[in-house]
Design a protein around this motif. Sequence first.
Motif, PDB file in Angstrom:
ATOM      1  N   GLN A 137       0.829  -1.210   0.000  1.00  0.00           N
ATOM      2  CA  GLN A 137       0.000   0.000   0.000  1.00  0.00           C
ATOM      3  C   GLN A 137       0.863   1.260   0.000  1.00  0.00           C
ATOM      4  O   GLN A 137       0.547   2.249  -0.662  1.00  0.00           O
ATOM      5  CB  GLN A 137      -0.934  -0.005   1.202  1.00  0.00           C
ATOM      6  CG  GLN A 137      -2.018  -1.074   1.127  1.00  0.00           C
ATOM      7  CD  GLN A 137      -3.046  -0.924   2.234  1.00  0.00           C
ATOM      8  OE1 GLN A 137      -3.621   0.131   2.408  1.00  0.00           O
ATOM      9  NE2 GLN A 137      -3.276  -1.993   2.992  1.00  0.00           N
ATOM     10  N   ASP A 140       2.027   1.697  -3.467  1.00  0.00           N
ATOM     11  CA  ASP A 140       0.916   2.122  -4.325  1.00  0.00           C
ATOM     12  C   ASP A 140       0.625   3.607  -4.147  1.00  0.00           C
ATOM     13  O   ASP A 140       0.477   4.349  -5.126  1.00  0.00           O
ATOM     14  CB  ASP A 140      -0.321   1.284  -3.990  1.00  0.00           C
ATOM     15  CG  ASP A 140      -1.522   1.667  -4.833  1.00  0.00           C
ATOM     16  OD1 ASP A 140      -1.413   1.624  -6.075  1.00  0.00           O
ATOM     17  OD2 ASP A 140      -2.572   2.015  -4.255  1.00  0.00           O
ATOM     18  N   ASP A 144       1.668   7.010  -6.988  1.00  0.00           N
ATOM     19  CA  ASP A 144       0.542   7.701  -7.609  1.00  0.00           C
ATOM     20  C   ASP A 144       0.858   9.194  -7.669  1.00  0.00           C
ATOM     21  O   ASP A 144       1.065   9.829  -6.636  1.00  0.00           O
ATOM     22  CB  ASP A 144      -0.729   7.465  -6.783  1.00  0.00           C
ATOM     23  CG  ASP A 144      -1.982   7.928  -7.511  1.00  0.00           C
ATOM     24  OD1 ASP A 144      -1.901   8.897  -8.289  1.00  0.00           O
ATOM     25  OD2 ASP A 144      -3.056   7.321  -7.291  1.00  0.00           O
TER      26      ASP A 144
END
Length: 308
Positions: A137, A140, A144
């Motif tokens: 996570q 991720d 971004d």
Amino acid sequence: MIILTRRPGTRRLTSARALTALTLTALTALAACGSDPAPGSRDQAARHSASAPPRPATLAPGPAGLTPVFKNAPRTKTSAAPTVALTFDADMTADQRPRAAAGERFDNPALVATLRRLKVPSTFFMTGRWAEEYPAQAKDIGRDPLFEVANHSYSHYAFTDRCYGLPTVPASRMRADVERAFAAFRKAGVEHQVPYFRFPGGCYDKRALRALAPGGVTAVQWDVVSGDAFATDADAVARQVLDGVRPGSVVVMHCTRSAAPTTERALRTIVPKLRERGFRFVRVSEQIRMSEQSRVSEQSRTAADTRG
């Protein structure tokens, strides 16, 4: 541990007028002091410079070389629309690992998904321990371009005495604690790291600011407390944010399911309501950049008035 309000007695923030930006031009000039590059490397460097993202804005050390502290951007309009920065603390301490192993969730994937769906640029203040517990996570979020990841210490221990009962990091270990968190982000694959630090509990003093100064970080506080920690009423959280936001505000929220279960629902109200008021959502890095631009413009106007 998640903090609801600012600790009484916390020092006032350093005046924005006393802070100056570290400019990309100066960094480039320093780099140019080396030997001539090898043949062809100038073109390679130019291509890299053109494709690389701009360096995140930071503030220069404050008076006496202390770490600078940022609370909010100027209240006056500095762009086509007033801005607000939503920030999310991803808290987790090392001693909470057994609770995570037992099934308690310190992450909040639904919140991240809602920010993406609503296209809200945001800054995550992450502890190194959180990145170690949820590396996929962290990676991720950190890859971004909508988001940026800032430092919230390694284990969310306090950098002052008497900070909501948190264990205390000794002054001799403060900088190492921050660096350990950044190392955890790199190991997890976080790409969009920014050199900002949020003190656990928002607690700091001159000793802490002095200890972190060599690391070159900018300490980031807030001017709007969402009240989402341990809240059970999403509407109440939304009202508190909507009542508190002003142009240039920095809002502190949390990305921790077990301790802030209503945050994602509150966002569904907060985001459209603020957009209806004309607010534009930005990351903290943009708030700091705009603050510096405003400061430089004010200095230029003052100098022009003096000459006139």
